[in-house]
Design a protein around this motif. Structure first.
Motif, PDB file in Angstrom:
ATOM      1  N   LEU A 101      28.405   7.684  80.583  1.00 43.67           N
ATOM      2  CA  LEU A 101      29.165   7.597  79.338  1.00 43.67           C
ATOM      3  C   LEU A 101      28.389   8.113  78.132  1.00 43.67           C
ATOM      4  O   LEU A 101      28.971   8.663  77.196  1.00 43.67           O
ATOM      5  CB  LEU A 101      29.582   6.146  79.087  1.00 43.67           C
ATOM      6  CG  LEU A 101      30.598   5.539  80.047  1.00 43.67           C
ATOM      7  CD1 LEU A 101      30.893   4.100  79.660  1.00 43.67           C
ATOM      8  CD2 LEU A 101      31.883   6.351  80.077  1.00 43.67           C
ATOM      9  N   PHE A 102      27.059   7.940  78.144  1.00 42.86           N
ATOM     10  CA  PHE A 102      26.245   8.294  76.980  1.00 42.86           C
ATOM     11  C   PHE A 102      25.060   9.171  77.387  1.00 42.86           C
ATOM     12  O   PHE A 102      23.898   8.813  77.172  1.00 42.86           O
ATOM     13  CB  PHE A 102      25.736   7.023  76.287  1.00 42.86           C
ATOM     14  CG  PHE A 102      26.811   6.034  75.956  1.00 42.86           C
ATOM     15  CD1 PHE A 102      27.641   6.232  74.864  1.00 42.86           C
ATOM     16  CD2 PHE A 102      27.007   4.916  76.747  1.00 42.86           C
ATOM     17  CE1 PHE A 102      28.638   5.324  74.555  1.00 42.86           C
ATOM     18  CE2 PHE A 102      28.001   3.995  76.447  1.00 42.86           C
ATOM     19  CZ  PHE A 102      28.826   4.204  75.345  1.00 42.86           C
ATOM     20  N   PRO A 103      25.310  10.324  77.981  1.00 39.72           N
ATOM     21  CA  PRO A 103      24.198  11.115  78.528  1.00 39.72           C
ATOM     22  C   PRO A 103      23.246  11.653  77.468  1.00 39.72           C
ATOM     23  O   PRO A 103      22.026  11.626  77.662  1.00 39.72           O
ATOM     24  CB  PRO A 103      24.907  12.247  79.274  1.00 39.72           C
ATOM     25  CG  PRO A 103      26.255  12.356  78.636  1.00 39.72           C
ATOM     26  CD  PRO A 103      26.620  10.959  78.250  1.00 39.72           C
ATOM     27  N   VAL A 104      23.764  12.142  76.344  1.00 37.55           N
ATOM     28  CA  VAL A 104      22.893  12.781  75.353  1.00 37.55           C
ATOM     29  C   VAL A 104      21.946  11.764  74.723  1.00 37.55           C
ATOM     30  O   VAL A 104      20.722  11.952  74.702  1.00 37.55           O
ATOM     31  CB  VAL A 104      23.735  13.494  74.272  1.00 37.55           C
ATOM     32  CG1 VAL A 104      22.820  14.023  73.161  1.00 37.55           C
ATOM     33  CG2 VAL A 104      24.525  14.645  74.885  1.00 37.55           C
ATOM     34  N   GLN A 105      22.490  10.662  74.206  1.00 35.44           N
ATOM     35  CA  GLN A 105      21.615   9.682  73.565  1.00 35.44           C
ATOM     36  C   GLN A 105      20.689   9.013  74.568  1.00 35.44           C
ATOM     37  O   GLN A 105      19.603   8.560  74.206  1.00 35.44           O
ATOM     38  CB  GLN A 105      22.426   8.632  72.804  1.00 35.44           C
ATOM     39  CG  GLN A 105      23.366   7.801  73.642  1.00 35.44           C
ATOM     40  CD  GLN A 105      24.032   6.692  72.840  1.00 35.44           C
ATOM     41  OE1 GLN A 105      23.795   5.522  73.082  1.00 35.44           O
ATOM     42  NE2 GLN A 105      24.881   7.063  71.883  1.00 35.44           N
ATOM     43  N   THR A 106      21.092   8.954  75.833  1.00 35.13           N
ATOM     44  CA  THR A 106      20.235   8.338  76.847  1.00 35.13           C
ATOM     45  C   THR A 106      19.009   9.201  77.128  1.00 35.13           C
ATOM     46  O   THR A 106      17.879   8.708  77.157  1.00 35.13           O
ATOM     47  CB  THR A 106      21.022   8.093  78.146  1.00 35.13           C
ATOM     48  OG1 THR A 106      22.129   7.234  77.874  1.00 35.13           O
ATOM     49  CG2 THR A 106      20.137   7.439  79.196  1.00 35.13           C
ATOM     50  N   ILE A 107      19.209  10.496  77.320  1.00 31.94           N
ATOM     51  CA  ILE A 107      18.064  11.357  77.623  1.00 31.94           C
ATOM     52  C   ILE A 107      17.227  11.612  76.366  1.00 31.94           C
ATOM     53  O   ILE A 107      16.037  11.944  76.448  1.00 31.94           O
ATOM     54  CB  ILE A 107      18.530  12.689  78.259  1.00 31.94           C
ATOM     55  CG1 ILE A 107      17.390  13.335  79.065  1.00 31.94           C
ATOM     56  CG2 ILE A 107      19.077  13.634  77.226  1.00 31.94           C
ATOM     57  CD1 ILE A 107      16.964  12.558  80.277  1.00 31.94           C
TER      58      ILE A 107
END
Length: 502
Positions: A101-107
């Motif tokens: 759901l939140f790939p950008v902020q996670t990486i």
């Protein structure tokens, strides 16, 4: 490659039911079948997981973690331990719902070297291959990472996994105490993936490919059932399929296979309420019962036709009542779950849901009501945009999500959101409905489990059990009177929890 797959624990939910990490087990079983050495650590059932990591990490080359948002505080503890105290220098991969759901902020967080979105079997195996052979993994579909310039890259989703290629699930990868637990108890089996329906609140609306239904054949499903019954000695199977009854043909063929093999076991599954009028005639329903079906769980969601349309459920209240009556007629327990607090809902809609509770109870007292749970929006789902229009803000980093999770799970009133017109009323209904729908024996059992963990004395235990009994009885009385004003018990319950630290 030597791989450790980790399932985090819920740090902030004392007494929460154990959830079998079936998704991670699938990835572990698939990866192991391709020749890799896989160890699975389930922190939810291993209190001394740090000792386990101390003994294992020197040999581990890659760590994979599967996490929902609620797991993030535990993920933080795990990573701080292996990166900090153990000074482990290997690669960490995050998969699961939060990463999807939140790939950008996670990486962007620098906690993880890679993340995987969507179904993990294929991209995880491709990543292992690339790392083992020193190849560039940057073109793997479904992979997120930082490139050499430090820029965040999230590749398009991988293709849907061919579920028919999944080997037998190796439950032996679980902790020994959990394998032993399955003996004489229930075990989870997933015979299909995806759901062809598009409910507007569902996470499947936000995850690429989740609306594509794929299944094992009836014979392959029967093979898996026979395997788990014989290998682990379980006597009950819970099918974790999101929608077990998509195909009448597959269900009929599975019952044929069960009968031909002489398999004797109890089982339960998820079903839609409208399935009873679409494909489940009386003859097939009786066959389900004759072949061990003891429970069918379905999402009724609301007693309001207006809200059912907002949810895009494609059912009506009469479908729910018909499902209840027909289940009871053959001796199968129906279970219904509900939602309140979604955008567009008003008091009249909530009243219709409570009226549905009452009518279901009149059909049969054995009907199980779950919830109502208070609606939470999933990014990418149709209802998420409605929530955003109301002024909802979401955490923008892993660190902010951890703060949010810890706050939501430790405060007594976490479920207030800007789109809810009357938050006090919704929270009051939720509180009393919880007391109504939860078996008192379960509440007492959870409380005693808490006492055992914290070594509470006899006086504490007696006071706690009397308090639970009192709050439950008051809640049920309010429900029967349909009286939700002046909720003084909620304030008293907060003080009661504070005094007992429960």
């Amino acid at each position: 490659m030597r791989i450790l797959l980790v399932y985090p624990e819920y740090l902030v939910t004392d007494g929460a039911a154990y959830n079998l990490p079936l998704g991670l087990l699938h990835i572990a079983s698939y990866t192991e079948a391709q020749g890799h050495q896989v160890t699975l650590l389930d922190c939810a059932v291993v209190p001394n997981w740090k000792d386990r990591l101390r003994a294992q990490m020197a040999e581990i080359e890659l760590v994979g973690i599967s996490a929902m948002t609620v797991h993030l505080p535990s993920v933080q503890q795990i990573l701080e331990f292996i990166r900090g105290e153990l000074q482990w220098k290997g690669k960490v991969v995050l998969g699961g719902v939060h990463a999807t759901l939140f790939p950008v902020q996670t990486i962007e967080s620098d906690w993880f070297d890679y993340l995987i979105t969507g179904e993990g079997e294929l991209p995880f195996l491709e990543l292992i291959g690339a790392l083992s052979e020193g190849r560039d993994p940057s073109q793997i579909l479904g992979l997120g990472f930082r490139n050499e310039a430090g820029q965040v890259v999230v590749n398009p989703p991988n293709k849907s996994f061919d579920y028919s290629t999944m080997p037998h699930i190796n439950y032996g990868l679980l902790e020994p105490e959990m394998v032993e637990y399955f003996r004489g108890a229930s075990i989870g089996v997933l015979s299909s993936r995806g759901c062809p329906f598009k409910c507007s609140f569902c996470i499947n609306s936000a995850i690429e490919g989740s609306n594509k239904w794929r299944s094992w054949s009836a014979e392959r499903t029967a093979d898996e059932i026979e395997y788990v019954l014989n290998t682990y000695g379980s006597n009950t199977v819970w099918f974790w399929d999101e929608h077990f009854f998509v195909s009448r043909k597959r269900v009929s063929e599975l019952l044929d296979a069960i009968e031909q093999r002489g398999l004797k076991f109890s089982w339960a599954a998820e079903i839609r309420a409208d399935t009873f009028r679409r494909i489940l005639d009386d003859e097939l329903l009786q066959r389900l019962k004759d072949n061990g079906c003891i429970k069918l769980a379905m999402g009724a969601e609301s007693g309001s036709e207006k809200m059912l349309k907002i949810y895009n459920k494609r059912i009506n209240p009469e479908d729910v009542y018909e499902a209840a009556r027909r289940c009871i007629s053959v001796g199968i327990q129906p279970t219904f779950s509900f939602i309140i607090g979604a955008p567009g809902e008003d008091r009249e809609d909530v009243a219709l849901t409570l009226a549905m509770f009452a009518r279901l109870m009149r059909i049969d007292k054995g009907i199980r009501i779950l919830g109502p749970q208070i609606f939470r929006p999933y990014p990418g789902s149709p209802l998420y945009e409605k929530c955003a229009e109301s002024g909802m803000t979401m955490p923008q980093s892993v660190e902010e999500w951890i703060v949010s999770v810890l706050r939501d799970m430790t405060e007594n009133n976490p479920y207030i959101s800007p789109w809810i017109k009357e938050p006090g009323f919704v929270n009051t209904v939720w509180f009393y409905s919880f007391l109504l729908s939860t078996d008192l024996s379960i509440l007492r059992e959870l409380f005693l489990e808490y006492c055992e963990k914290t070594a509470k004395n006899l006086a504490f235990r007696i006071a706690g059990q009397l308090g639970i009994q009192g709050f439950a009885l008051l809640g049920r009385l309010r429900y029967r009177l349909n009286f939700h004003a002046l909720p003084w018990e909620i304030q008293l319950f907060k003080k009661y929890r504070a005094v007992l630290s429960f």
